[in-house]
Design a protein around this motif. Structure first.
Motif, PDB file in Angstrom:
ATOM      1  N   ILE A 236      31.431  54.953  46.898  1.00  0.00           N
ATOM      2  CA  ILE A 236      31.384  54.182  46.148  1.00  0.00           C
ATOM      3  C   ILE A 236      32.762  54.097  45.818  1.00  0.00           C
ATOM      4  O   ILE A 236      32.940  53.702  44.490  1.00  0.00           O
ATOM      5  CB  ILE A 236      30.843  55.229  45.245  1.00  0.00           C
ATOM      6  N   GLY A 237      33.165  55.101  45.714  1.00  0.00           N
ATOM      7  CA  GLY A 237      34.793  54.722  45.439  1.00  0.00           C
ATOM      8  C   GLY A 237      35.311  53.691  45.622  1.00  0.00           C
ATOM      9  O   GLY A 237      36.300  52.581  45.146  1.00  0.00           O
ATOM     10  N   ALA A 238      35.279  53.393  47.192  1.00  0.00           N
ATOM     11  CA  ALA A 238      35.720  52.060  47.383  1.00  0.00           C
ATOM     12  C   ALA A 238      35.447  50.904  47.165  1.00  0.00           C
ATOM     13  O   ALA A 238      36.350  49.758  46.566  1.00  0.00           O
ATOM     14  CB  ALA A 238      35.814  52.460  49.138  1.00  0.00           C
ATOM     15  N   ALA A 239      33.779  50.928  46.539  1.00  0.00           N
ATOM     16  CA  ALA A 239      33.150  49.624  46.011  1.00  0.00           C
ATOM     17  C   ALA A 239      33.881  49.155  44.629  1.00  0.00           C
ATOM     18  O   ALA A 239      34.041  48.809  44.409  1.00  0.00           O
ATOM     19  CB  ALA A 239      31.417  50.047  46.432  1.00  0.00           C
ATOM     20  N   LEU A 240      34.019  50.326  44.263  1.00  0.00           N
ATOM     21  CA  LEU A 240      34.259  50.361  42.656  1.00  0.00           C
ATOM     22  C   LEU A 240      35.776  49.485  43.092  1.00  0.00           C
ATOM     23  O   LEU A 240      36.638  48.236  41.881  1.00  0.00           O
ATOM     24  CB  LEU A 240      34.394  51.228  42.336  1.00  0.00           C
ATOM     25  N   PHE A 241      36.990  50.163  43.652  1.00  0.00           N
ATOM     26  CA  PHE A 241      38.575  49.667  43.652  1.00  0.00           C
ATOM     27  C   PHE A 241      38.001  47.884  44.288  1.00  0.00           C
ATOM     28  O   PHE A 241      39.019  46.872  43.207  1.00  0.00           O
ATOM     29  CB  PHE A 241      38.904  49.939  44.824  1.00  0.00           C
ATOM     30  N   ILE A 242      37.014  48.315  45.891  1.00  0.00           N
ATOM     31  CA  ILE A 242      37.265  46.268  45.540  1.00  0.00           C
ATOM     32  C   ILE A 242      36.851  45.371  45.121  1.00  0.00           C
ATOM     33  O   ILE A 242      36.834  44.580  44.364  1.00  0.00           O
ATOM     34  CB  ILE A 242      36.313  46.558  47.206  1.00  0.00           C
ATOM     35  N   GLY A 243      35.474  45.754  43.967  1.00  0.00           N
ATOM     36  CA  GLY A 243      34.534  44.765  42.923  1.00  0.00           C
ATOM     37  C   GLY A 243      35.881  44.574  42.385  1.00  0.00           C
ATOM     38  O   GLY A 243      35.753  43.255  42.076  1.00  0.00           O
ATOM     39  N   THR A 244      35.955  45.437  41.168  1.00  0.00           N
ATOM     40  CA  THR A 244      36.298  45.260  40.251  1.00  0.00           C
ATOM     41  C   THR A 244      38.755  44.541  40.403  1.00  0.00           C
ATOM     42  O   THR A 244      38.765  43.647  39.997  1.00  0.00           O
ATOM     43  CB  THR A 244      37.033  46.527  39.549  1.00  0.00           C
ATOM     44  N   GLY A 245      39.160  44.742  41.632  1.00  0.00           N
ATOM     45  CA  GLY A 245      40.130  44.177  43.069  1.00  0.00           C
ATOM     46  C   GLY A 245      39.956  43.066  42.493  1.00  0.00           C
ATOM     47  O   GLY A 245      40.617  42.171  42.294  1.00  0.00           O
ATOM     48  N   VAL A 246      38.681  42.011  42.838  1.00  0.00           N
ATOM     49  CA  VAL A 246      39.071  40.994  43.620  1.00  0.00           C
ATOM     50  C   VAL A 246      38.556  39.968  42.482  1.00  0.00           C
ATOM     51  O   VAL A 246      38.690  38.851  42.433  1.00  0.00           O
ATOM     52  CB  VAL A 246      37.141  41.261  44.415  1.00  0.00           C
ATOM     53  N   ARG A 247      37.741  40.514  41.068  1.00  0.00           N
ATOM     54  CA  ARG A 247      37.560  39.607  39.684  1.00  0.00           C
ATOM     55  C   ARG A 247      39.350  39.459  39.096  1.00  0.00           C
ATOM     56  O   ARG A 247      39.585  38.795  38.422  1.00  0.00           O
ATOM     57  CB  ARG A 247      36.746  40.305  38.966  1.00  0.00           C
ATOM     58  N   TRP A 248      39.685  40.634  38.768  1.00  0.00           N
ATOM     59  CA  TRP A 248      41.398  41.040  38.125  1.00  0.00           C
ATOM     60  C   TRP A 248      41.875  40.027  39.051  1.00  0.00           C
ATOM     61  O   TRP A 248      42.968  39.028  38.597  1.00  0.00           O
ATOM     62  CB  TRP A 248      42.151  42.056  38.511  1.00  0.00           C
ATOM     63  N   ALA A 249      41.963  40.179  41.218  1.00  0.00           N
ATOM     64  CA  ALA A 249      43.238  39.335  41.744  1.00  0.00           C
ATOM     65  C   ALA A 249      42.674  37.947  41.567  1.00  0.00           C
ATOM     66  O   ALA A 249      43.297  36.517  41.547  1.00  0.00           O
ATOM     67  CB  ALA A 249      42.125  39.495  42.945  1.00  0.00           C
ATOM     68  N   ALA A 250      41.644  36.791  41.279  1.00  0.00           N
ATOM     69  CA  ALA A 250      40.634  35.565  40.400  1.00  0.00           C
ATOM     70  C   ALA A 250      42.432  35.264  39.337  1.00  0.00           C
ATOM     71  O   ALA A 250      42.223  34.560  39.758  1.00  0.00           O
ATOM     72  CB  ALA A 250      39.757  35.948  41.211  1.00  0.00           C
ATOM     73  N   MET A 251      41.771  36.272  39.031  1.00  0.00           N
ATOM     74  CA  MET A 251      42.893  35.719  36.961  1.00  0.00           C
ATOM     75  C   MET A 251      44.100  35.620  37.706  1.00  0.00           C
ATOM     76  O   MET A 251      44.389  34.589  37.439  1.00  0.00           O
ATOM     77  CB  MET A 251      42.269  37.217  36.062  1.00  0.00           C
ATOM     78  N   GLN A 252      44.601  36.892  37.713  1.00  0.00           N
ATOM     79  CA  GLN A 252      45.680  36.820  39.088  1.00  0.00           C
ATOM     80  C   GLN A 252      46.306  35.445  39.102  1.00  0.00           C
ATOM     81  O   GLN A 252      47.388  34.656  39.126  1.00  0.00           O
ATOM     82  CB  GLN A 252      46.275  37.838  39.299  1.00  0.00           C
ATOM     83  N   LYS A 253      45.702  35.393  40.100  1.00  0.00           N
ATOM     84  CA  LYS A 253      45.474  34.082  41.479  1.00  0.00           C
ATOM     85  C   LYS A 253      45.672  32.889  40.143  1.00  0.00           C
ATOM     86  O   LYS A 253      46.812  31.822  40.730  1.00  0.00           O
ATOM     87  CB  LYS A 253      44.789  34.187  42.077  1.00  0.00           C
TER      88      LYS A 253
END
Length: 325
Positions: A236-253
């Motif tokens: 669950i921790g890994a899923a939360l990290f990855i899920g929020t990270g993908v969205r944040w990275a799309a904006m930073q990109k």
């Protein structure tokens, strides 16, 4: 013709206002106005950026005696892609959907070994009438089904992201309005990103607690059951990290911020290659150890060890990238 006049002419030929050029250059409108009014001169980095943006040589921009536009060969071979407001919206929406799929796939990878662990423990406990053959067969089938589902999700996300792969591989510019729209979405999502990151970190840190509690009683099946709880919390921790990270990275990109800053692209590419090789190697070690020795009750330690060492490997990558600069 002086530099100020050249910037003005090139801007007008592209149909851009001073505000639009300022947004593409990452400066204020007043800065562009001063360039065009010959009040200030852009620094070298901005000259190079203007050259790439307009597709002309730096000689043409800097030498007053050159009045005929000289287009750079690099610009002719590889024109800079421009991301429209519609494309930016679609990309962010697609990455939001992909974040859920990638997070779910990552969770499945972490918990895929749970059925095998529980069935193996049950086969060795007299309270459960489960044969070793049934436990091994059913456990392996469940593991492969879960991993196959995760792989299918990863591949599906890759296909859906194909139209936007150029954001990772090619230089690009954003049209007027894109930067403002993305920053508004980033500002709105920032609190949720922080909450998810904090929750994920806490879950990962606390995930071994059930495993330690299982050591209190000398019950092997209970210990394995609590081990599965540890894996669930870590998943669950890994899923939360990855899920929020993908969205944040799309904006930073799209904003070219953080690890997607042009100055840090070399470091980012190195990390991506090393990260891919690292986890593929960890998977190969886990599968080889498990299938060759059949010690599925022990081989799972590959994943927590790999997780602990991963930040160290990434730090070494950063140090190597810094030394090469």
């Amino acid at each position: 013709m002086i530099l100020a006049d050249k910037i003005t002419d090139l801007r007008k030929k592209n149909g851009w206002s001073q505000e639009e050029l300022a947004e593409k250059m990452g400066v204020s409108r007043q800065a562009v106005s001063k360039w065009e009014g010959a009040q200030t001169v852009p620094d070298l980095e901005k000259i190079l950026q203007l050259s790439r943006l307009f597709g002309v040589t730096t000689d043409y921009l800097l030498k007053d005696e050159i009045e005929t536009e000289e287009y750079s060969l690099d610009a002719d071979r590889a024109p800079v892609r421009r991301v429209t407001l519609i494309q930016a919206h679609e990309n962010l929406e697609q990455r939001e959907r992909a974040a859920k799929s990638i997070a779910a796939a990552s969770f499945l990878c972490v918990v895929s070994v749970i059925p095998l662990l529980l069935l193996s423990a049950a086969s060795e406990d007299a309270r459960f009438q489960v044969s070793e053959g049934l436990a091994a067969g059913a456990g392996l089938v469940a593991l492969l089904v879960l991993v196959a589902a995760a792989v299918a999700m990863f591949i599906s996300c890759g296909f859906r992201n194909a139209p936007y792969e150029f954001l990772d591989k090619e230089p690009f510019e954003t049209e007027y309005g894109v930067d403002g729209m993305v920053r508004e979405k980033q500002k709105a999502y920032r609190p949720a990103h922080a909450r998810c990151s904090i929750a994920a970190a806490c879950l990962c840190v606390l995930s071994p607690v059930p495993l330690f509690l299982g050591l209190i009683r000398e019950d092997e099946f209970l210990w394995v059951a609590l081990l599965t709880v540890t894996l669930l919390l870590a998943g669950i921790g890994a899923a939360l990290f990855i899920g929020t990270g993908v969205r944040w990275a799309a904006m930073q990109k799209l904003l070219k911020e953080g690890e997607y800053d042009r100055r840090d692209r070399k470091k980012t590419r190195l990390k991506e290659r090393v990260s891919t090789a690292y986890w593929l190697s960890a998977t190969a070690v886990y599968l080889a150890w498990s299938f060759l020795t059949a010690d599925w009750e022990i081989s799972w330690v590959v994943w927590p060890v790999a997780g602990v060492l991963f930040p160290v490997v990434m730090s070494l990558c950063s140090l190597l990238a810094e030394r090469e600069k």
